[in-house]
Design a protein around this motif. Structure first.
Motif, PDB file in Angstrom:
ATOM      1  N   UNK A 116     -21.347  35.385  -4.148  1.00  0.00           N
ATOM      2  CA  UNK A 116     -19.901  35.616  -4.166  1.00  0.00           C
ATOM      3  C   UNK A 116     -19.141  34.618  -3.278  1.00  0.00           C
ATOM      4  N   UNK A 117     -19.844  34.069  -2.300  1.00  0.00           N
ATOM      5  CA  UNK A 117     -19.171  33.200  -1.337  1.00  0.00           C
ATOM      6  C   UNK A 117     -19.358  31.720  -1.621  1.00  0.00           C
ATOM      7  N   UNK A 118     -20.083  31.370  -2.680  1.00  0.00           N
ATOM      8  CA  UNK A 118     -20.332  29.955  -2.990  1.00  0.00           C
ATOM      9  C   UNK A 118     -19.026  29.205  -3.227  1.00  0.00           C
ATOM     10  N   UNK A 119     -18.932  28.005  -2.627  1.00  0.00           N
ATOM     11  CA  UNK A 119     -17.769  27.121  -2.779  1.00  0.00           C
ATOM     12  C   UNK A 119     -16.460  27.762  -2.283  1.00  0.00           C
ATOM     13  N   UNK A 120     -16.613  28.729  -1.381  1.00  0.00           N
ATOM     14  CA  UNK A 120     -15.412  29.357  -0.818  1.00  0.00           C
ATOM     15  C   UNK A 120     -15.528  29.363   0.703  1.00  0.00           C
ATOM     16  N   UNK A 121     -14.406  29.707   1.357  1.00  0.00           N
ATOM     17  CA  UNK A 121     -14.376  29.812   2.812  1.00  0.00           C
ATOM     18  C   UNK A 121     -14.032  31.248   3.179  1.00  0.00           C
ATOM     19  N   UNK A 122     -14.929  31.866   3.931  1.00  0.00           N
ATOM     20  CA  UNK A 122     -14.721  33.257   4.324  1.00  0.00           C
ATOM     21  C   UNK A 122     -14.669  33.330   5.853  1.00  0.00           C
ATOM     22  N   UNK A 123     -14.092  34.440   6.349  1.00  0.00           N
ATOM     23  CA  UNK A 123     -13.992  34.662   7.803  1.00  0.00           C
ATOM     24  C   UNK A 123     -15.084  35.633   8.211  1.00  0.00           C
ATOM     25  N   UNK A 124     -15.918  35.218   9.188  1.00  0.00           N
ATOM     26  CA  UNK A 124     -17.046  36.034   9.602  1.00  0.00           C
ATOM     27  C   UNK A 124     -17.141  36.010  11.124  1.00  0.00           C
ATOM     28  N   UNK A 125     -16.934  37.210  11.745  1.00  0.00           N
ATOM     29  CA  UNK A 125     -17.078  37.354  13.198  1.00  0.00           C
ATOM     30  C   UNK A 125     -16.274  36.305  13.981  1.00  0.00           C
ATOM     31  N   UNK A 126     -15.055  36.068  13.536  1.00  0.00           N
ATOM     32  CA  UNK A 126     -14.192  35.130  14.242  1.00  0.00           C
ATOM     33  C   UNK A 126     -14.437  33.680  13.890  1.00  0.00           C
ATOM     34  N   UNK A 127     -15.370  33.401  12.985  1.00  0.00           N
ATOM     35  CA  UNK A 127     -15.655  32.036  12.550  1.00  0.00           C
ATOM     36  C   UNK A 127     -15.334  31.888  11.057  1.00  0.00           C
ATOM     37  N   UNK A 128     -14.977  30.661  10.715  1.00  0.00           N
ATOM     38  CA  UNK A 128     -14.804  30.339   9.299  1.00  0.00           C
ATOM     39  C   UNK A 128     -16.140  29.849   8.756  1.00  0.00           C
ATOM     40  N   UNK A 129     -16.489  30.325   7.553  1.00  0.00           N
ATOM     41  CA  UNK A 129     -17.764  29.963   6.922  1.00  0.00           C
ATOM     42  C   UNK A 129     -17.470  29.393   5.532  1.00  0.00           C
ATOM     43  N   UNK A 130     -17.855  28.125   5.327  1.00  0.00           N
ATOM     44  CA  UNK A 130     -17.729  27.497   4.006  1.00  0.00           C
ATOM     45  C   UNK A 130     -19.128  27.320   3.438  1.00  0.00           C
ATOM     46  N   UNK A 131     -19.371  27.887   2.261  1.00  0.00           N
ATOM     47  CA  UNK A 131     -20.711  27.915   1.670  1.00  0.00           C
ATOM     48  C   UNK A 131     -20.812  26.839   0.593  1.00  0.00           C
ATOM     49  N   UNK A 132     -21.732  25.897   0.800  1.00  0.00           N
ATOM     50  CA  UNK A 132     -21.972  24.816  -0.165  1.00  0.00           C
ATOM     51  C   UNK A 132     -23.270  25.141  -0.919  1.00  0.00           C
ATOM     52  N   UNK A 133     -23.226  25.318  -2.260  1.00  0.00           N
ATOM     53  CA  UNK A 133     -24.442  25.637  -3.008  1.00  0.00           C
ATOM     54  C   UNK A 133     -25.377  24.432  -3.108  1.00  0.00           C
ATOM     55  N   UNK A 134     -26.679  24.708  -3.140  1.00  0.00           N
ATOM     56  CA  UNK A 134     -27.708  23.672  -3.348  1.00  0.00           C
ATOM     57  C   UNK A 134     -28.213  23.807  -4.782  1.00  0.00           C
ATOM     58  N   UNK A 135     -27.987  22.781  -5.594  1.00  0.00           N
ATOM     59  CA  UNK A 135     -28.366  22.805  -7.024  1.00  0.00           C
ATOM     60  C   UNK A 135     -29.620  21.960  -7.207  1.00  0.00           C
ATOM     61  N   UNK A 136     -30.626  22.567  -7.876  1.00  0.00           N
ATOM     62  CA  UNK A 136     -31.868  21.796  -8.119  1.00  0.00           C
ATOM     63  C   UNK A 136     -31.714  20.912  -9.349  1.00  0.00           C
ATOM     64  N   UNK A 137     -32.796  20.235  -9.709  1.00  0.00           N
ATOM     65  CA  UNK A 137     -32.763  19.282 -10.830  1.00  0.00           C
ATOM     66  C   UNK A 137     -32.488  19.971 -12.157  1.00  0.00           C
ATOM     67  N   UNK A 138     -32.775  21.239 -12.249  1.00  0.00           N
ATOM     68  CA  UNK A 138     -32.559  21.974 -13.502  1.00  0.00           C
ATOM     69  C   UNK A 138     -31.163  22.587 -13.555  1.00  0.00           C
ATOM     70  N   UNK A 139     -30.368  22.343 -12.517  1.00  0.00           N
ATOM     71  CA  UNK A 139     -29.002  22.869 -12.523  1.00  0.00           C
ATOM     72  C   UNK A 139     -28.889  24.297 -12.024  1.00  0.00           C
ATOM     73  N   UNK A 140     -29.949  24.810 -11.447  1.00  0.00           N
ATOM     74  CA  UNK A 140     -29.921  26.178 -10.950  1.00  0.00           C
ATOM     75  C   UNK A 140     -29.624  26.188  -9.430  1.00  0.00           C
ATOM     76  N   UNK A 141     -29.155  27.331  -8.964  1.00  0.00           N
ATOM     77  CA  UNK A 141     -28.851  27.486  -7.539  1.00  0.00           C
ATOM     78  C   UNK A 141     -30.157  27.766  -6.802  1.00  0.00           C
ATOM     79  N   UNK A 142     -30.546  26.778  -5.955  1.00  0.00           N
ATOM     80  CA  UNK A 142     -31.803  26.915  -5.218  1.00  0.00           C
ATOM     81  C   UNK A 142     -31.576  27.463  -3.820  1.00  0.00           C
ATOM     82  N   UNK A 143     -30.349  27.395  -3.358  1.00  0.00           N
ATOM     83  CA  UNK A 143     -30.050  27.878  -2.008  1.00  0.00           C
ATOM     84  C   UNK A 143     -28.620  27.506  -1.642  1.00  0.00           C
TER      85      UNK A 143
END
Length: 474
Positions: A116-143
């Protein structure tokens, strides 16, 4: 401003303080803003969104590295890219499990929250968190790589705390300036008040010293000016009335001195002739008794004249202290022996009690101390009945020596307690004797005690009899 009323001066001072505080605070803020802007332009200071500005480059690096970024071999490279005192990262697999990173607390506790947080910026415990997805060679989300940061000013060198110091000063500057300018302006305001008050205090001291030939050099159109004017008018009125009184008092003192001096010669002549009659003339027993009574009363008259002379000296402030080094213990022992001899005719016991350790050697005016003791003890010897007792207690305390002289006489009446130190007060019947006295002994004792820096008082003992307590400095 001196001519304004005290209320107006206070209000103007308050306005000056507020104006100075506001102006100084604004100037401080302008200077601080200029310093920060210059530091940002020169690259010494990072703006609040500095870490946020780094996200696109990091995001591009993650996308190019693909699933290789999930390997711990990539940690060193990410550590070099993600740097800052408030900038962290966390690499996770597609389940949200931590693989490595500089942020130790788990960002997402489930796969759903991660997605839900991929490619977005959320607020967590007073910090901003920007989540960058890791895409493998097959185009799937690996992490994912979560970038954790805060929005605040920071220096390029995290060991330099000058930014925090400046920010704290800027925030507290209104309060600092308020204290500073309050002290500064209140000094001037207090000076406008204390200066005339000091002049008035000096004037009061001059009046106390019986000097009315002075001027109040203060003029202002306010309450203090009016007070100084009223003081001057009072001084003028006092000069008119008191000068005459002081002159009369001085004349009285001089008259007493002259009278005492003039009485000494005829008294000495009478005494000499009475002694000659006793020694050189045949007289019968009755005549001898008459001559004895004459000699006794002549002695009393001479003693009274001497006391009157000494009292006049005290009143004219011509008596001063002549201090010498004295063995106070030996002196008091000798005086006690003398008093015992004086009281032998009435079988009066005189005792000396040192209640604590008395300094062996003391610098004091021994003649004045001896006169004080003689005056007090002579009164006690008069009023103590046959077979009575006089007790002299002495103690040293807080730089003073205290003496307590108690007798077994009739004690002091209520009138005595009020007036015993008044000049020529003879006392009530309770403390009268058939011989009488001049009423100057305790008056002289009081004057000398105060001259020696001490105090004197009287009271009645719980066991009966009167007590005189006095002290002097050492």
């Amino acid at each position: 401003m001196k001519n304004r009323s005290l209320v107006s001066q206070f209000r103007i001072t308050l306005v000056y303080i507020l104006f100075a505080v506001i102006a100084s605070t604004l100037l401080t803020w302008i200077i601080a803003a200029f310093v920060f802007m210059n530091a940002v332009d020169n690259g010494k200071l990072r703006p609040e969104n500095y870490y946020e500005q780094q996200i696109p480059n990091i995001k591009q690096y993650v996308q190019e590295a693909k699933s290789m970024i999930l390997s711990t071999d990539s940690k060193a490279q990410l550590d070099d890219i993600v740097q800052g005192d408030s900038f962290f990262y966390q690499t996770t697999d597609n389940e949200g499990n931590i693989l490595y990173g500089s942020y130790e607390e788990r960002v997402f506790d489930s796969k759903e929250k991660l997605y839900q947080s991929l490619n977005t910026t959320v607020l967590l415990n007073g910090h901003y968190v920007h989540v960058v997805p890791v895409i493998d060679d097959e185009g799937k989300i690996a992490g994912a790589v979560s970038l954790v940061y805060t929005l605040n000013l920071s220096t390029v060198n995290p060991n330099k705390h000058w930014v925090s110091i400046i920010l704290v000063f800027v925030i507290l500057s209104p309060f600092i300036y308020m204290i500073l300018f309050t002290i500064l302006f209140s000094r001037n305001y207090a000076g406008n008040i204390s200066h005339p008050l000091q002049i008035l205090a000096n004037g009061a001291q001059q009046i106390k010293n019986k000097n009315l030939d002075f001027e109040i050099h203060y003029h202002a159109d306010n309450e203090l000016g009016e007070l100084c004017l009223a003081f001057t008018e009072m001084k003028t009125a006092l000069k008119t009335s008191l000068s005459a009184q002081w002159k009369m008092e001085q004349e009285r003192i001089e008259m007493v001195e002259a009278l005492a001096h003039d009485l000494k010669s005829p008294l000495s002549i009478i005494k000499a002739y009475s002694e000659a009659l006793v020694d050189d003339t045949d007289v019968d027993e009755e005549q001898r008794q008459y001559l004895s009574i004459m000699e006794e009363n002549i002695e009393k008259s001479v003693s009274l004249v001497q006391q009157m002379q000494y009292t006049s000296e005290l009143d004219s402030a011509s008596v001063s202290l002549v201090k010498v080094s004295v063995n106070i213990q030996e002196f008091l022992k000798q005086k006690t022996t003398d008093y015992m001899l004086q009281g032998r005719s009435k079988n009066i016991t005189v005792t000396l009690d040192f209640q604590n350790i008395i300094p062996l050697t003391v610098d004091l005016d021994i003649n004045k101390l001896e006169r004080i003791l003689d005056n007090i003890v002579s009164n006690s010897l008069q009023y103590t009945p046959i077979n009575g007792e006089i007790k002299i207690s002495v103690k040293a305390e807080n730089g003073n020596i205290y003496y307590r002289i108690c007798d077994t006489g009739a004690g002091f009446s209520s009138k005595d307690l009020e007036k015993v130190f008044v000049k020529f007060y003879r006392g009530d019947e309770a403390r009268q004797s058939k011989d009488g006295h001049s009423g100057l002994g305790l008056y002289i004792a009081k004057q000398l005690t105060e001259l020696m820096g001490g105090t004197i008082r009287i009271e009645n003992s719980k066991l009966g009899g009167g007590c005189v307590i006095f002290s002097h400095t050492i």
